[in-house]
Design an enzyme around this catalytic site. Structure first.
Site, PDB file in Angstrom:
ATOM      1  CG  HIS A   1      31.354  38.719  39.001  1.00  0.00           C
ATOM      2  ND1 HIS A   1      30.509  38.059  38.145  1.00  0.00           N
ATOM      3  CD2 HIS A   1      31.433  37.968  40.119  1.00  0.00           C
ATOM      4  CE1 HIS A   1      30.072  36.960  38.738  1.00  0.00           C
ATOM      5  NE2 HIS A   1      30.617  36.880  39.928  1.00  0.00           N
TER       6      HIS A   1
ATOM      7  CG  ASP B   1      35.693  36.167  46.684  1.00  0.00           C
ATOM      8  OD1 ASP B   1      35.580  35.894  45.474  1.00  0.00           O
ATOM      9  OD2 ASP B   1      35.327  35.398  47.593  1.00  0.00           O
TER      10      ASP B   1
HETATM   11  C1  SDX Z   1      34.080  34.695  42.325  1.00  0.00           C
HETATM   12  O1  SDX Z   1      31.488  33.378  38.337  1.00  0.00           O
HETATM   13  C2  SDX Z   1      31.102  33.632  39.515  1.00  0.00           C
HETATM   14  O2  SDX Z   1      29.942  33.828  39.759  1.00  0.00           O
HETATM   15  C3  SDX Z   1      32.164  33.647  40.563  1.00  0.00           C
HETATM   16  C4  SDX Z   1      31.701  34.026  41.957  1.00  0.00           C
HETATM   17  C5  SDX Z   1      30.762  33.001  42.529  1.00  0.00           C
HETATM   18  O3  SDX Z   1      29.940  33.364  43.382  1.00  0.00           O
HETATM   19  O4  SDX Z   1      30.918  31.817  42.190  1.00  0.00           O
HETATM   20  O5  SDX Z   1      31.045  35.274  41.916  1.00  0.00           O
HETATM   21  C6  SDX Z   1      32.858  34.104  42.923  1.00  0.00           C
HETATM   22  O6  SDX Z   1      34.898  33.978  41.826  1.00  0.00           O
HETATM   23  C7  SDX Z   1      34.216  36.209  42.311  1.00  0.00           C
HETATM   24  C8  SDX Z   1      35.511  36.664  41.558  1.00  0.00           C
HETATM   25  C9  SDX Z   1      36.673  36.528  42.545  1.00  0.00           C
HETATM   26  N1  SDX Z   1      37.940  36.782  41.825  1.00  0.00           N
HETATM   27  C10 SDX Z   1      38.666  37.889  42.060  1.00  0.00           C
HETATM   28  O7  SDX Z   1      38.296  38.809  42.792  1.00  0.00           O
HETATM   29  C11 SDX Z   1      40.000  37.918  41.317  1.00  0.00           C
HETATM   30  C12 SDX Z   1      40.202  39.289  40.682  1.00  0.00           C
HETATM   31  N2  SDX Z   1      39.225  39.432  39.576  1.00  0.00           N
HETATM   32  C13 SDX Z   1      39.687  39.103  38.270  1.00  0.00           C
HETATM   33  O8  SDX Z   1      40.627  38.092  38.164  1.00  0.00           O
HETATM   34  C14 SDX Z   1      38.572  39.102  37.227  1.00  0.00           C
HETATM   35  O9  SDX Z   1      37.827  40.233  37.422  1.00  0.00           O
HETATM   36  C15 SDX Z   1      37.647  37.915  37.127  1.00  0.00           C
HETATM   37  C16 SDX Z   1      38.382  36.631  36.982  1.00  0.00           C
HETATM   38  C17 SDX Z   1      36.770  37.841  38.328  1.00  0.00           C
HETATM   39  C18 SDX Z   1      36.753  38.114  35.924  1.00  0.00           C
HETATM   40  O10 SDX Z   1      37.585  38.164  34.836  1.00  0.00           O
HETATM   41  P1  SDX Z   1      37.016  38.501  33.386  1.00  0.00           P
HETATM   42  O11 SDX Z   1      35.582  38.851  33.408  1.00  0.00           O
HETATM   43  O12 SDX Z   1      37.461  37.384  32.502  1.00  0.00           O
HETATM   44  O13 SDX Z   1      37.732  39.829  33.043  1.00  0.00           O
HETATM   45  P2  SDX Z   1      38.982  39.907  32.180  1.00  0.00           P
HETATM   46  O14 SDX Z   1      40.040  39.040  32.805  1.00  0.00           O
HETATM   47  O15 SDX Z   1      38.577  39.644  30.772  1.00  0.00           O
HETATM   48  O16 SDX Z   1      39.411  41.423  32.365  1.00  0.00           O
HETATM   49  C19 SDX Z   1      38.868  42.437  31.582  1.00  0.00           C
HETATM   50  C20 SDX Z   1      39.822  43.601  31.826  1.00  0.00           C
HETATM   51  C21 SDX Z   1      41.293  43.233  31.613  1.00  0.00           C
HETATM   52  O17 SDX Z   1      41.978  44.456  31.311  1.00  0.00           O
HETATM   53  P3  SDX Z   1      42.368  44.779  29.772  1.00  0.00           P
HETATM   54  O18 SDX Z   1      43.040  43.537  29.205  1.00  0.00           O
HETATM   55  O19 SDX Z   1      41.059  45.099  29.104  1.00  0.00           O
HETATM   56  O20 SDX Z   1      43.304  45.966  29.857  1.00  0.00           O
HETATM   57  O21 SDX Z   1      39.723  44.002  33.215  1.00  0.00           O
HETATM   58  C22 SDX Z   1      40.979  43.774  33.830  1.00  0.00           C
HETATM   59  C23 SDX Z   1      41.737  42.786  32.972  1.00  0.00           C
HETATM   60  O22 SDX Z   1      43.147  42.940  33.155  1.00  0.00           O
HETATM   61  N3  SDX Z   1      40.691  43.223  35.139  1.00  0.00           N
HETATM   62  C24 SDX Z   1      41.276  43.599  36.259  1.00  0.00           C
HETATM   63  C25 SDX Z   1      40.650  42.871  37.282  1.00  0.00           C
HETATM   64  N4  SDX Z   1      39.709  42.074  36.759  1.00  0.00           N
HETATM   65  C26 SDX Z   1      39.736  42.279  35.429  1.00  0.00           C
HETATM   66  N5  SDX Z   1      42.272  44.488  36.472  1.00  0.00           N
HETATM   67  C27 SDX Z   1      42.630  44.647  37.755  1.00  0.00           C
HETATM   68  N6  SDX Z   1      42.075  43.972  38.816  1.00  0.00           N
HETATM   69  C28 SDX Z   1      41.086  43.096  38.598  1.00  0.00           C
HETATM   70  N7  SDX Z   1      40.535  42.445  39.641  1.00  0.00           N
END
Ligand code: SDX
Length: 393
Positions: free
Chosen positions: A271, A328
């Protein structure tokens, strides 16, 4: 005043709105709507009173709540011409595409609703959207399965009406299960707002140009559709089903995620704000157990989800990146147990998020001196250069 300010007071890359609607603390896992902890609202409140709270700022009195509920009941029907929009969609159109299209089309039926400063019209548009979105959503499902549309009934509650419009067929009535009703009402509460998430910020940005409420909400629905946002609940189920197809091999899936094979992510984890736990996920995880057992359903996918969560939370790769289950991760299992197909999961998220979107749009429009949203940029392109005729290139 609300509006776009930068946290560092300058041109920082983290711009922040000011808002009085929802407070969340990502480190402590705190979420409050207008000061009320989400745990209390989910446990003791109802979705309609939560919607009233978010939009009006206070919990309704008995009279205010019954008036709000009656107003909504009077507006659940769609104009017969709106139904014709569904004839144009292909059978396999995604329900989120139908939702955003039909909501935007609603503005053409209420031409007098386009002035965002006409409080009476904004109130009427608010009631119409809260009343009609469940009907629009149910009709999208009926279109997808080729069943006749089922009209809303005024003697049913908000969630009951939606469930019946979705699942009833002319041949037999839909038996309304109180377990499903109370679980879905709780899930709608948990999705009702989440401060400046992607779709809510979209609604605010579109509304800041003084576009009408229907157009702004339609834009929010499109933003929510993305798999990184609301579309994640559908992606979680597809992820669990793919693990199941591999014989439930959680370890090899987790290794794929850690090796970032084909950009695969652990959907339902992580998140942008919550860097500890998502308070909603804790409540939903408990509800998943309750609903499945109350419906007498076991779901191998729930076992896989629990194994996946346990595996991830004991792995430095995830804990170092502060990746925990979000809203989710478990919702899809409950929706599936209720009988919804995966394509309807994000539609259910939209039904819940609607009052939050409306509350933020209204807060932004009512803010004295609110201005059009206009993010600036850091230019990274080439410096100035002269035009070269095509023959000389
Ligand atoms: C919602 O904003 C809100 O409030 C949203 C929400 C709402 O109520 O409106 O809460 C609802 O959208 C919840 C999120 C649902 N999405 C998912 O579950 C999709 C999977 N999650 C990711 O795509 C991600 O965690 C996000 C998009 C939710 C957040 O992304 P960030 O904060 O921009 O994190 P990032 O992409 O900068 O990642 C940081 C690191 C990276 O690794 P490195 O480059 O440091 O090696 O964490 C990794 C990312 O690759 N990473 C994940 C991951 N999420 C981040 N790796 C594996 N699985 C994941 N889910």
């Amino acid at each position: 005043q609300t509006g776009l300010v930068t946290l560092d007071g300058g041109f920082g890359n983290t711009a922040a709105y000011k808002s009085a609607i929802t407070f969340l603390d990502g480190e402590k896992g705190i979420l409050r709507y207008r000061g009320y902890p989400i745990e209390q609202l989910a446990e003791r409140g109802s979705f309609l009173e939560t919607a009233y709270l978010l939009i009006n700022g206070e919990l309704p009195t008995v009279d205010q709540l019954s008036g709000f509920r009656d107003d909504i009941t009077q507006h659940t029907l769609l104009h017969e011409d709106v139904k014709r929009f569904y004839d144009g969609f292909p059978r396999d159109a995604h329900p989120m595409a139908m939702l955003s299209s039909v909501v935007s089309a609603l503005s053409t039926f209420y031409q007098d609703s386009h002035n965002p400063f006409d409080e009476k019209q904004v109130h009427l548009s608010t009631i119409r959207l809260l009343a009609k979105l469940p009907t629009i959503a149910a009709y999208a499902y009926k279109k997808a399965i080729g069943h006749p549309f089922v009209y809303p009934r005024n003697d049913l509650g908000y969630v009951e009406n939606f469930l019946r419009m979705t699942f009833a067929v002319p041949a037999e009535e839909y038996e309304i299960n109180p377990v499903v009703v109370s679980a879905l009402d709780k899930l709608l509460i948990l999705h009702a707002d989440h401060e400046q998430n992607c779709s809510t910020s979209t609604v605010r940005l579109v509304g800041s140009s003084q576009a009408n409420l229907f157009a702004s909400i339609s834009a929010g629905i499109s933003a929510l559709w993305g798999p990184l946002h609301g579309g994640a609940n559908q992606a979680v189920l597809e992820m669990l089903e793919s693990i199941q197809a591999q014989g439930g091999d959680v370890d090899s899936f987790v290794n794929k995620v850690k090796n970032k094979e084909d950009g695969v992510k652990l959907m339902g984890f992580g998140h942008r704000v919550y860097k500890s736990f998502d308070p909603r996920a804790k409540i939903i995880k408990a509800a998943a157990h309750d609903v499945l057992s109350a419906l007498g359903k076991s779901d191998e996918l729930l076992d896989i989800a629990l194994k996946l969560e346990e595996r991830a939370l004991s792995d430095d790769y995830f804990t170092e990146r502060k990746l925990y289950p979000n809203v989710d991760f478990y919702t899809g299992l409950i929706y599936r147990a209720m009988g919804f197909p995966t394509t309807m999961f994000t539609v259910l998220f939209a039904l819940g998020r609607l009052p939050g979107w409306i509350a933020h749009w209204t807060e932004m429009i009512r803010e004295p001196g609110s201005r059009i949203g206009r993010p600036r940029q850091i230019y990274t392109g080439v410096e100035i250069r002269d035009y070269v005729p095509v023959e000389e290139r």
